[in-house]
Design a protein around this motif. Structure first.
Motif, mmCIF file in Angstrom:
data_model
loop_
_atom_site.group_PDB
_atom_site.id
_atom_site.type_symbol
_atom_site.label_atom_id
_atom_site.label_comp_id
_atom_site.label_asym_id
_atom_site.label_seq_id
_atom_site.Cartn_x
_atom_site.Cartn_y
_atom_site.Cartn_z
ATOM 1 N N VAL A 183 0.842 -1.202 0.000
ATOM 2 C CA VAL A 183 0.000 0.000 0.000
ATOM 3 C C VAL A 183 0.877 1.251 0.000
ATOM 4 C CG1 VAL A 183 -1.759 1.304 1.260
ATOM 5 C CG2 VAL A 183 -1.876 -1.201 1.175
ATOM 6 N N ALA A 184 1.932 1.236 0.803
ATOM 7 C CA ALA A 184 2.843 2.384 0.868
ATOM 8 C C ALA A 184 3.488 2.642 -0.486
ATOM 9 C CB ALA A 184 3.912 2.135 1.934
ATOM 10 N N LEU A 185 3.926 1.579 -1.145
ATOM 11 C CA LEU A 185 4.562 1.743 -2.454
ATOM 12 C C LEU A 185 3.565 2.191 -3.513
ATOM 13 C CD1 LEU A 185 6.959 -1.348 -2.486
ATOM 14 C CD2 LEU A 185 7.628 1.071 -2.490
ATOM 15 N N ALA A 186 2.344 1.668 -3.464
ATOM 16 C CA ALA A 186 1.329 2.076 -4.438
ATOM 17 C C ALA A 186 1.071 3.571 -4.337
ATOM 18 C CB ALA A 186 0.041 1.287 -4.220
ATOM 19 N N ASN A 187 0.954 4.087 -3.127
ATOM 20 C CA ASN A 187 0.730 5.522 -2.929
ATOM 21 C C ASN A 187 1.959 6.330 -3.319
ATOM 22 O OD1 ASN A 187 -1.973 6.314 -1.355
ATOM 23 N ND2 ASN A 187 -1.356 4.272 -0.698
ATOM 24 N N GLY A 188 3.126 5.908 -2.862
ATOM 25 C CA GLY A 188 4.351 6.642 -3.158
ATOM 26 C C GLY A 188 4.670 6.666 -4.640
ATOM 27 N N LEU A 189 4.501 5.534 -5.307
ATOM 28 C CA LEU A 189 4.782 5.479 -6.742
ATOM 29 C C LEU A 189 3.771 6.303 -7.537
ATOM 30 C CD1 LEU A 189 5.706 1.695 -7.112
ATOM 31 C CD2 LEU A 189 7.252 3.655 -7.383
ATOM 32 N N ALA A 190 2.507 6.286 -7.100
ATOM 33 C CA ALA A 190 1.478 7.058 -7.811
ATOM 34 C C ALA A 190 1.785 8.542 -7.782
ATOM 35 C CB ALA A 190 0.100 6.785 -7.204
ATOM 36 N N ILE A 191 2.189 9.054 -6.622
ATOM 37 C CA ILE A 191 2.481 10.483 -6.528
ATOM 38 C C ILE A 191 3.798 10.822 -7.226
ATOM 39 C CG2 ILE A 191 3.726 10.492 -4.313
ATOM 40 C CD1 ILE A 191 2.126 12.969 -3.546
ATOM 41 N N MET A 192 4.746 9.893 -7.191
ATOM 42 C CA MET A 192 6.021 10.111 -7.875
ATOM 43 C C MET A 192 5.818 10.168 -9.386
ATOM 44 S SD MET A 192 9.459 7.761 -7.752
ATOM 45 C CE MET A 192 8.692 6.437 -8.692
ATOM 46 N N ILE A 193 5.024 9.249 -9.922
ATOM 47 C CA ILE A 193 4.775 9.228 -11.364
ATOM 48 C C ILE A 193 4.017 10.476 -11.794
ATOM 49 C CG2 ILE A 193 3.472 8.027 -13.174
ATOM 50 C CD1 ILE A 193 4.232 5.401 -11.648
ATOM 51 N N ALA A 194 3.040 10.901 -10.986
ATOM 52 C CA ALA A 194 2.303 12.133 -11.313
ATOM 53 C C ALA A 194 3.255 13.324 -11.378
ATOM 54 C CB ALA A 194 1.218 12.375 -10.275
ATOM 55 N N ALA A 195 4.205 13.375 -10.460
ATOM 56 C CA ALA A 195 5.159 14.494 -10.442
ATOM 57 C C ALA A 195 6.075 14.455 -11.660
ATOM 58 C CB ALA A 195 5.974 14.460 -9.153
ATOM 59 N N TYR A 196 6.515 13.247 -12.064
ATOM 60 C CA TYR A 196 7.365 13.132 -13.244
ATOM 61 C C TYR A 196 6.592 13.460 -14.525
ATOM 62 C CZ TYR A 196 11.635 11.157 -11.241
ATOM 63 O OH TYR A 196 12.821 10.986 -10.563
ATOM 64 N N VAL A 197 5.375 12.912 -14.651
ATOM 65 C CA VAL A 197 4.610 13.072 -15.889
ATOM 66 C C VAL A 197 4.082 14.489 -16.051
ATOM 67 C CG1 VAL A 197 2.538 12.321 -17.126
ATOM 68 C CG2 VAL A 197 3.977 10.623 -15.977
ATOM 69 N N PHE A 198 3.545 15.064 -14.975
ATOM 70 C CA PHE A 198 2.881 16.366 -15.075
ATOM 71 C C PHE A 198 3.679 17.500 -14.446
ATOM 72 C CE2 PHE A 198 -0.795 13.324 -14.949
ATOM 73 C CZ PHE A 198 -1.115 13.445 -16.295
ATOM 74 N N GLY A 199 4.906 17.231 -14.067
ATOM 75 C CA GLY A 199 5.706 18.253 -13.398
ATOM 76 C C GLY A 199 5.887 19.518 -14.203
ATOM 77 N N ASP A 200 6.023 19.393 -15.520
ATOM 78 C CA ASP A 200 6.245 20.577 -16.350
ATOM 79 C C ASP A 200 4.941 21.224 -16.797
ATOM 80 O OD1 ASP A 200 5.492 18.521 -18.029
ATOM 81 O OD2 ASP A 200 6.795 19.158 -19.683
ATOM 82 N N ILE A 201 3.797 20.651 -16.394
ATOM 83 C CA ILE A 201 2.500 21.229 -16.752
ATOM 84 C C ILE A 201 1.877 21.935 -15.544
ATOM 85 C CG2 ILE A 201 0.160 20.744 -17.569
ATOM 86 C CD1 ILE A 201 1.331 18.326 -19.058
ATOM 87 N N SER A 202 1.691 21.173 -14.481
ATOM 88 C CA SER A 202 1.043 21.739 -13.286
ATOM 89 C C SER A 202 1.860 21.521 -12.020
ATOM 90 C CB SER A 202 -0.326 21.096 -13.094
ATOM 91 O OG SER A 202 -0.179 19.716 -12.800
ATOM 92 N N GLY A 203 2.916 20.736 -12.125
ATOM 93 C CA GLY A 203 3.706 20.365 -10.954
ATOM 94 C C GLY A 203 3.372 18.973 -10.468
ATOM 95 N N GLY A 204 2.224 18.424 -10.922
ATOM 96 C CA GLY A 204 1.830 17.094 -10.462
ATOM 97 C C GLY A 204 1.671 17.049 -8.953
ATOM 98 N N ILE A 205 0.982 18.029 -8.388
ATOM 99 C CA ILE A 205 0.877 18.152 -6.930
ATOM 100 C C ILE A 205 -0.110 17.143 -6.357
ATOM 101 C CG2 ILE A 205 0.394 19.745 -5.027
ATOM 102 C CD1 ILE A 205 0.998 22.032 -7.033
ATOM 103 N N VAL A 206 -1.259 16.986 -6.988
ATOM 104 C CA VAL A 206 -2.306 16.007 -6.678
ATOM 105 C C VAL A 206 -2.714 15.970 -5.202
ATOM 106 C CG1 VAL A 206 -1.649 14.606 -8.664
ATOM 107 C CG2 VAL A 206 -0.745 13.985 -6.442
ATOM 108 N N ASN A 207 -2.665 17.107 -4.541
ATOM 109 C CA ASN A 207 -2.981 17.151 -3.113
ATOM 110 C C ASN A 207 -3.391 18.579 -2.737
ATOM 111 O OD1 ASN A 207 -2.878 17.283 -0.264
ATOM 112 N ND2 ASN A 207 -1.300 15.716 -0.149
ATOM 113 N N PRO A 208 -4.664 18.801 -2.387
ATOM 114 C CA PRO A 208 -5.101 20.163 -2.034
ATOM 115 C C PRO A 208 -4.351 20.760 -0.852
ATOM 116 C CG PRO A 208 -6.997 18.743 -2.452
ATOM 117 C CD PRO A 208 -5.793 17.844 -2.409
#
Length: 225
Positions: free
Chosen positions: A35-60
């Protein structure tokens, strides 16, 4: 697409992925490290993929911290948060469809009152969010750590979930809590997460701003010597 539309779409997709994969792993009762890896990898991938668009923050809560620290303008921050909440809710309903019911309450985050008190759970969520937001502020939002910034953020979340997962579900993200709660109509202790996580982000943003102002004052004093 207009620039803000692209940013909002990126935050929606990234948050959807976090709830779908992170919440899905929790709903299935996977071992804690999974579960820890699923969450950590999901946020890491979002940051890599969308970092140059929105930052890939995915957290209010992290978005709030970034706005307070001056890293995100308030208009963008509000639109980001709307997209993140909608992405979280969409992720929750996607899990509801996949599981043909509310298996594991769709990975909803609740406080384990057998192990920790409600105030204790509040403190855990606030502190966990503080450290996650601080990591994001000092790496990705400050253009430090380069391509390693998403790794730092992802592994910070892995650390948090590994400790806090059995106690509070380790939300540290109001969208992570709200998505499965709305989809599964399951709201125990939800007020804790909707207050504690933004509080943690707020304090992290304020402290970052204070620390950076201190550095500016120090540079000014050095220049006067």
């Amino acid at each position: 697409m207009q620039p803000m539309t692209r940013k909002m779409t990126a935050e929606f997709i990234g948050t959807f992925g976090l709830i779908f994969f992170g919440g899905g792993a929790a709903a299935m009762g996977k071992p804690l490290i999974d579960v820890a890896l699923a969450n950590g990898l999901a946020i890491m991938i979002a940051a890599y993929v969308f970092g140059d668009i929105s930052g890939g923050i995915v957290n209010p809560a992290v978005t709030l911290g970034g706005a307070i620290a001056g890293k995100i303008n308030w208009q963008d921050a509000i639109l980001y948060m709307i997209s993140q909440f909608l992405g979280g809710i969409a992720g929750g309903f996607a899990l509801l469809t996949v599981f043909h019911g509310t298996m594991g309450h769709l990975g909803a985050t609740t406080i384990n009152t057998d192990a920790v008190s409600i105030p204790g759970g509040f403190m855990l969520e606030a502190v966990g969010t503080f450290f996650l937001t601080t990591t994001a502020l000092y790496t990705a939002m400050s253009d430090r750590a380069g391509n390693a910034a998403p790794l730092a953020i992802g592994f910070t979340l892995v650390m948090i979930v590994t400790f806090m997962g059995p106690l509070t579900g380790a939300s540290v993200n109001p969208a992570r809590t709200l998505g499965p709660a709305v989809a599964g109509n399951y709201y125990p202790h939800i007020w804790v997460y909707l207050i504690a996580t933004p509080l943690g982000g707020l304090v992290a943003g304020m402290l970052y701003k204070f620390m950076q102002e201190g550095k500016t004052d120090m540079r000014f004093r050095e220049a006067l010597k």
